[in-house]
Design a protein around this motif. Structure first.
Motif, short mmCIF file in Angstrom:
data_model
loop_
_atom_site.label_atom_id
_atom_site.label_comp_id
_atom_site.label_asym_id
_atom_site.label_seq_id
_atom_site.Cartn_x
_atom_site.Cartn_y
_atom_site.Cartn_z
N ASP A 114 2.33 3.63 -2.32
CA ASP A 114 2.38 4.73 -1.36
C ASP A 114 2.76 6.04 -2.06
N GLU A 115 2.14 7.14 -1.56
CA GLU A 115 2.39 8.47 -2.15
C GLU A 115 3.85 8.88 -2.06
N LYS A 116 4.60 8.25 -1.14
CA LYS A 116 6.01 8.65 -0.99
C LYS A 116 6.84 8.26 -2.22
#
Ligand code: NI
Length: 137
Positions: A114-116
């Protein structure tokens, strides 16, 4: 609260560090033993660093079981016991140096996470020689 978590992995692969645009002498002078025409192996150690917020419901940044599975599926399956020059698309036209290998592994893992999360990898070619990518997060 951002925390870094780490997962280590291990695999073996063979390679030859060789620039096809150079003479045999220049390759041998530049790359030494790593230019052996019959290839040679390394016991690679990979450390994957994932930085993110601690989820208050789990206390985790990321489930390390999931991270373990992603590393197994995307890196170990792909490269373990392979000849990087001959068996992989990634190094058909790219020199399989530790630097280039780290970038390839980073891109494979980045696509799965995930980009987070911020991620960084450290790849050991030998216990004393290793690289990090990206340089800082
Ligand atoms: Ni080598």
């Amino acid at each position: 609260m951002r925390v870094a978590v780490f997962r280590k992995a291990h695999f073996n692969a063979a390679h030859r560090v060789h620039n096809p645009n150079w003479s045999a002498d220049k390759n041998a002078d530049t790359f030494g033993k790593c230019n052996n025409p019959h290839y040679h192996g390394h016991n690679y150690e990979l450390i994957v660093k994932v930085v993110g917020e601690v989820d208050p419901e789990t206390g985790y940044v990321i489930d390390l079981g999931i991270l373990k599975k992603i590393i197994e599926d995307k890196v170990e399956e792909r490269f373990d016991h392979k000849n990087l020059n001959l068996d992989t698309e990634e190094f058909k036209d790219t020199i399989p140096s530790t630097e280039n290998f780290a970038v390839v592994i980073y891109d494979l893992l980045r696509a799965e996470l995930d980009e987070k999360y911020d991620i960084q990898i450290r790849l050991y070619e030998t216990p004393r020689n290793f690289v990090e990518y990206p340089v800082s997060i």
